[in-house]
Design an enzyme around this catalytic site. Structure first.
Site, mmCIF file in Angstrom:
data_model
loop_
_atom_site.group_PDB
_atom_site.id
_atom_site.type_symbol
_atom_site.label_atom_id
_atom_site.label_comp_id
_atom_site.label_asym_id
_atom_site.label_seq_id
_atom_site.Cartn_x
_atom_site.Cartn_y
_atom_site.Cartn_z
ATOM 1 C CG HIS A 77 -1.843 -1.186 1.268
ATOM 2 N ND1 HIS A 77 -2.510 -1.556 2.401
ATOM 3 C CD2 HIS A 77 -2.155 -2.125 0.324
ATOM 4 C CE1 HIS A 77 -3.209 -2.660 2.161
ATOM 5 N NE2 HIS A 77 -2.999 -3.030 0.914
ATOM 6 C CG HIS A 233 -7.627 -3.012 -1.266
ATOM 7 N ND1 HIS A 233 -7.044 -1.981 -0.553
ATOM 8 C CD2 HIS A 233 -6.824 -4.090 -1.084
ATOM 9 C CE1 HIS A 233 -5.953 -2.433 0.045
ATOM 10 N NE2 HIS A 233 -5.792 -3.710 -0.259
ATOM 11 C CG ASP A 237 -3.615 -5.204 -2.679
ATOM 12 O OD1 ASP A 237 -3.134 -4.404 -1.866
ATOM 13 O OD2 ASP A 237 -4.463 -6.066 -2.371
ATOM 14 C CG HIS A 260 -0.341 -9.417 -2.394
ATOM 15 N ND1 HIS A 260 -0.176 -8.133 -2.877
ATOM 16 C CD2 HIS A 260 -1.217 -9.317 -1.378
ATOM 17 C CE1 HIS A 260 -0.915 -7.315 -2.173
ATOM 18 N NE2 HIS A 260 -1.558 -7.993 -1.249
#
Ligand code: ZN
Length: 304
Positions: A77, A233, A237, A260
């Site tokens: 972030h 969001h 990411d 991720h």
């Protein structure tokens, strides 16, 4: 040309680590040209880890970096905020292995960067401009970059949850669009997963103050910041993870159900696919036609 940028002055904040629940001091400090973004652990002799794919480690619920005995976790972030605000060179000091989670979004980091101010430096910034598609698929998870004149992200997610099925959004990422549309979007989790995380000693600092929690019948937090805060969001990411290539990217990032692990695997693949991009000094530089080799300067940020 576009100049590299750093902060005008140093600035600090305090927060808690998502996994440890411990208090963390974070300080952002100006850095010279070609320094890149480096994390420095003040609790272990000021050892540094550069924010590049070469130092990726421990991808679980968040993105971590490590070099020798130094590690930092939950970097994404903050990285998304730094690159979207055009900060190329900065020292990120931490007295703990985790970047503080703040409110689970990038908005507090934007505020911190705005308070410090951003200044232009003497040398040109190098963009990584995509000239041929690059893609990875893993089952139904996909991520790809296509040539484009701008940095644009299309993200889609789908879950088997009554309140979260399918969300998709495309956005051209600029400083303004990031600050307004993406930075405030918070991380999210499912109530059924929270207990499992706690049992594994993770998310000890997690609470409704720093994550959206989805129960079977509703969101446990009072309200969402955006109707599609979840996919926003994911865009946040992806931008943070893509920052690990070490240059601002010019291209259209398209991701479906990624996370991720796939974002960071893809960031590493980008650097391997040297035929698929060029380093250019301005976003709209006239790029040489395909097949004509362009002098690509060695970048110290790639060599870290
Ligand atoms: Zn996140």
């Amino acid at each position: 040309m576009d100049a590299q940028r750093t902060l005008r002055r140093q600035i600090s904040c305090v927060g808690i680590g998502l996994h440890s629940g411990n208090k963390v001091n974070l300080t952002l400090k100006p850095a010279p040209v070609d320094f890149g973004i480096r994390f420095r652990r003040t609790d272990i002799g000021a050892l540094e880890v550069p924010a590049t794919v070469h130092h990726l480690a421990g991808i679980q619920l968040a993105t971590g970096l490590a070099r020798n005995e130094v590690s930092v976790e939950t970097v994404e972030h903050l990285l998304a905020a730094l690159v979207s605000m055009g900060v190329d060179n900065v020292i990120v000091e931490l007295n703990s292995p985790e970047v503080p989670i703040m409110d689970g979004s990038a908005a507090p980091f934007i505020y911190l960067i705005q308070e410090a101010g951003v200044k232009r430096q003497a040398d040109p910034r190098q963009y990584l401009k995509i000239v041929r598609p690059i893609a990875i698929s893993r089952g139904d998870k996909r991520i790809a970059l296509y040539p484009s004149d701008h940095f644009k992200v299309t993200y889609s997610i789908s879950y088997d949850h009554p309140l979260l099925r399918h969300q998709s959004r495309t956005l051209r990422i600029t400083e303004d669009s990031f600050v307004e549309e993406i930075a405030p979007a918070r991380t999210f989790t499912f109530l059924k997963d929270v207990e499992m995380l706690r049992q594994n000693g993770l998310a000890l600092g997690g609470s409704l103050e720093n994550a959206i929690v989805l129960g079977e019948t509703g969101v446990l937090n009072n309200a969402l910041r955006f109707e599609d805060e979840f996919v926003r969001h994911k865009i946040l990411d992806a931008i943070g993870d893509l920052a690990l290539v070490g240059h601002p990217v010019i291209g259209h990032l398209v991701a479906h159900r990624a996370g991720h692990a796939l974002h960071t695997e893809f960031a590493a693949k980008i650097l391997e696919e040297t035929q698929a991009w060029r380093l250019v000094e301005a976003p709209l530089d006239a790029v040489a036609p395909l097949g004509v080799p362009l002098a690509v300067k060695d970048s110290p940020r790639l060599a870290n």
